[in-house]
Design a protein around this motif. Structure first.
Motif, short mmCIF file in Angstrom:
data_model
loop_
_atom_site.label_atom_id
_atom_site.label_comp_id
_atom_site.label_asym_id
_atom_site.label_seq_id
_atom_site.Cartn_x
_atom_site.Cartn_y
_atom_site.Cartn_z
N VAL A 54 0.85 -1.19 0.00
CA VAL A 54 0.00 0.00 0.00
C VAL A 54 0.89 1.24 0.00
O VAL A 54 1.95 1.25 0.62
CB VAL A 54 -0.93 -0.02 1.24
CG1 VAL A 54 -1.53 1.35 1.51
CG2 VAL A 54 -2.02 -1.06 1.07
N GLY A 55 0.46 2.29 -0.70
CA GLY A 55 1.18 3.55 -0.72
C GLY A 55 0.37 4.65 -0.04
O GLY A 55 -0.81 4.82 -0.32
N LEU A 71 3.74 5.67 -7.55
CA LEU A 71 3.15 4.56 -6.79
C LEU A 71 2.30 3.66 -7.68
O LEU A 71 2.24 2.45 -7.48
CB LEU A 71 2.28 5.11 -5.65
CG LEU A 71 3.00 5.81 -4.50
CD1 LEU A 71 1.98 6.44 -3.55
CD2 LEU A 71 3.91 4.85 -3.73
N ALA A 72 1.64 4.25 -8.67
CA ALA A 72 0.75 3.45 -9.52
C ALA A 72 1.51 2.57 -10.50
O ALA A 72 1.10 1.44 -10.78
CB ALA A 72 -0.22 4.37 -10.28
N LYS A 75 5.86 -0.23 -7.23
CA LYS A 75 4.44 -0.16 -7.56
C LYS A 75 3.62 -0.71 -6.40
O LYS A 75 3.98 -1.73 -5.82
CB LYS A 75 4.21 -1.03 -8.80
CG LYS A 75 2.79 -1.14 -9.28
CD LYS A 75 2.71 -2.14 -10.43
CE LYS A 75 1.28 -2.35 -10.92
NZ LYS A 75 0.19 -1.95 -10.04
N VAL A 76 2.52 -0.04 -6.08
CA VAL A 76 1.67 -0.52 -4.98
C VAL A 76 0.33 -1.02 -5.52
O VAL A 76 0.04 -0.87 -6.71
CB VAL A 76 1.42 0.60 -3.94
CG1 VAL A 76 2.73 1.12 -3.37
CG2 VAL A 76 0.59 1.74 -4.54
N ASP A 77 -0.46 -1.60 -4.65
CA ASP A 77 -1.79 -2.09 -5.03
C ASP A 77 -2.88 -1.05 -4.75
O ASP A 77 -3.93 -1.08 -5.38
CB ASP A 77 -2.11 -3.37 -4.27
CG ASP A 77 -1.14 -4.48 -4.62
OD1 ASP A 77 -0.93 -4.71 -5.82
OD2 ASP A 77 -0.55 -5.09 -3.70
N GLY A 83 -8.03 1.92 -11.19
CA GLY A 83 -8.19 0.82 -12.15
C GLY A 83 -6.84 0.15 -12.35
O GLY A 83 -6.72 -1.07 -12.37
N GLN A 84 -5.81 0.98 -12.50
CA GLN A 84 -4.43 0.49 -12.51
C GLN A 84 -4.07 0.04 -11.09
O GLN A 84 -3.43 -0.98 -10.89
CB GLN A 84 -3.51 1.62 -13.00
CG GLN A 84 -2.02 1.37 -12.83
CD GLN A 84 -1.53 0.26 -13.75
OE1 GLN A 84 -2.11 -0.01 -14.80
NE2 GLN A 84 -0.46 -0.40 -13.34
N VAL A 85 -4.47 0.86 -10.13
CA VAL A 85 -4.37 0.52 -8.70
C VAL A 85 -5.70 0.92 -8.08
O VAL A 85 -6.50 1.60 -8.70
CB VAL A 85 -3.24 1.30 -7.99
CG1 VAL A 85 -1.88 0.94 -8.53
CG2 VAL A 85 -3.47 2.82 -8.11
#
Lengths: 425, 425
Positions: free
Chosen positions: A122-123, A191-192, A200-202, A221-223
């Motif tokens: 997570v970011g 972050l995305a 990269k985070v979720d 949508g990406q994250v």
């Protein structure tokens, strides 16, 4: 403060006028370009923006762990104490939000259910400058931690004299695993999509300005993202039993956040309306942030006088305030009438700033009327569910005809055949 | 089908290449214009678009209740039966998803908790033409109904010869309150902002093409939305014990949805990989939707041969498929290894189309790798939470200093004063 004394219908119309939102296509385009640049060029793009927007030259974005450790160690003792109390209460409350999956085995030959698992990474977005709030780090990182998120990273705009030690100390206390100095839409993009240095985070959570909010919407949508935060707001429902000095102070506590913040009181007492209005003016002139709070009070805030308790709640449910104080006798009795609100504060001693810091509930809340459809940030925001199904041959056979009928009605022949091949041997 | 036999790292890289997404700024702009036009001009804008995009002239958008009733009455008996079985199973499964609030009264003088309430009004988007799926209406409306949503409205593109009776029949069975003939980005805009005839909703759910998906992202914040759906996908983990005819049929059941659909198998058996690849080719040539399924199989689909069960799951967790079949002996044993998937189908008889229709689990699922952070559509998507807090004077006094310390650290003097005024009298 402006005082309205209108019919219910007229008042509902006024409430709606105060909550119109709009998208700015020019900002959309600029944010889009920033995201594309970061996505394509990674850290090189981040370095460019850091120089351009923050006036800071950076090679490495990651803050050394030693700086973070030192920041915590050197915080004033009263601040450490306050953060520790906040951590304890937030953890207690949020532990109640932990969700379990389920298994349904009521029918022999059928096992189905749902498994709940934490997100992997997570970011947190943390604004810079005067809007850098250590409390928000506690409110975002701790629920993620309680959910079981393995890795929590944070981005925050670079500052010429280094990141605010209170922010770094809170990050350490809340269990943040890494802090990167990158802000704005470019921080969200990093972050995305991930860059050489930033993973990269979720999911991205946390408040920010219009560029951050727009970037979050674009990468959705990406994250995953939490709700897109607007200006803060407070609603108060009060009658003659409430203390106008307290009410005015509470209204101003939200007004000082942002010139676009909103403070709204609904009461059945014209007398109280006038007393609070006068008291707001008196306290306002003594506030260090008067220049922020005054436009919030004058342009976006109002008091509505309604005839009945029922109408007071109808109006407030249309406002759907981020924070709602109920300052009526036996306030808990009214929870059943609250349909739309982020966090409710009941009675004389539940002043809204209690919930901002140490009450235990979350302070990342739906703003601008979005409490009609969204919730406080919670442990449930950092997990996802996975459904599962097992059927025996017999159980599948019982419903095979229903499946093939529906599949062929929908023109999906291969769906029907996938069932039929099971019974051809 | 393409067969990869690579190291774990190389295979993870290949998986990622297959899942890149991108935003199209031209579509963003066109959708933005449509939304603005509907927002400003309401039904007049909808009438224009209906003529322009659907070739249908309309005054009233609402479908007469008599037409809906008649549609259900006249459905073929086998379809009615199938829809009733679907309704029963979906209701059984989703009733387990109902959430309760909580109250924490462990500390004398403190009452705090969370109340769970349904959204007031939800909008379903239902695509037109061949992609009009009655099953999707069941999957979206029933969880909303179970959550306690008071009003469920549906929009769907106007058709020259009227809305598909199976769609209308399913809407009636699932408890949809009103059906409006308006599709595309304009349908989403109508639900988000409301028009003269169409009521504004709190949340929009359901699949659609790229214009619908883009419109949903743009109105997110104004209303809530479910996940933005991409093309369908299936992942299968299988070993030599599985039947290649079944596997091929299941892969094709997703491939027939969309040329952009993806069918991915991971196995530890080179022999099985070859058998399935050959069988896919054989079955493909017999499918009515071969022209859709073939590009899906040839461009987006693959089989990965990995050495160990652990690597098979590592690769599949990176895919994060919408649907996952585990065709291994004792498949339930492997649920603990599943980290990212929408809905899992265990064993030989849990063919994926079971879950599309009557298995009971939801078929609105995270696509394109978004199972890393999102969940199947469920009852939890149609409720929101409201936190509440009550503190006694003594309890507030205990933490007053912590609150004022944090408030002043953050430069928020009015927050500190709101607490202090409580203790001045």
């Amino acid at each position: 403060m402006k005082i309205y004394k209108e019919s219910l219908d007229a008042m509902l119309g006024i409430v709606r006028q105060y909550t119109q939102q709009t998208t700015d296509m020019e900002i959309e385009r600029r944010v889009y370009d920033i995201i594309e640049h970061v996505r394509t060029n990674g850290d090189a793009a981040l370095r460019e923006y850091s120089e351009q927007f923050d006036g800071v030259k950076l090679d490495d974005f990651k803050v050394d762990q030693s700086i973070i450790d030192e920041a915590w160690d050197n915080l004033p003792e009263d601040l450490k104490h306050a953060l520790l109390v906040a951590k304890k209460n937030i953890t207690e409350f949020h532990s109640r939000e932990i969700e379990q999956g389920f298994v349904d085995m009521d029918t022999p030959g059928i096992t189905r259910g749902q498994k709940v698992t934490p997100l992997a990474r997570v970011g947190l977005y943390v604004p810079g400058g005067t809007a850098a709030y250590p409390s928000t780090i506690m409110m975002t990182a701790l629920p993620a931690k309680i959910a079981g998120v393995k890795e929590i990273v944070m981005v925050t705009p670079p500052q010429k004299d280094g990141i605010n030690p209170a922010v770094l100390g809170a990050a350490k206390l809340a269990g943040v695993d890494a802090v990167y100095q990158v802000g704005g839409a470019q921080g969200v993009a990093a972050l995305a999509y991930g860059t050489e240095q930033i993973p990269k985070v979720d999911k991205i959570v946390g408040p920010g300005n219009i560029y951050v909010a727009t970037a979050k919407r674009q990468v959705f949508g990406q994250v995953d993202i939490d709700m897109i935060a607007g200006p803060s707001e407070i609603g108060i429902i009060a009658d003659d039993s409430a203390n106008p000095v307290h009410l005015a102070a509470d209204l101003l506590s939200q007004a000082e956040h942002d010139p676009r913040a909103r403070a709204i009181m609904v009461t059945n007492s014209e007398k109280l309306a006038q007393l609070v209005s006068d008291e707001v003016e008196r306290q306002l002139s003594q506030l260090p942030r008067e220049s922020i709070a005054r436009p919030a009070i004058e342009n976006n805030s109002y008091i509505a006088v309604m005839d009945s308790v029922e109408d007071m709640f109808t109006v407030m449910n249309e406002v759907a305030p981020e924070h709602l104080e109920i300052q009526l006798p036996d306030p808990m009795e009214y929870m059943s009438m609250v349909e739309n609100a982020g966090s409710v504060f009941l009675g004389r001693y539940a002043s809204e700033p209690l919930g901002d810091y140490v009450g235990g509930t979350n302070h990342v809340l739906p703003t601008s009327g979005t409490a009609k459809f969204s919730s406080p940030l919670g442990v449930y925001d950092f997990v996802k569910r996975i459904s599962f199904t097992q059927f025996s041959r017999e159980r599948l056979q019982e419903v095979a005809k229903d499946i093939t009928t529906l599949a062929r009605t929908e023109g999906l022949e291969a769906h029907a055949r996938a069932i039929e091949v099971r019974f051809e041997d």
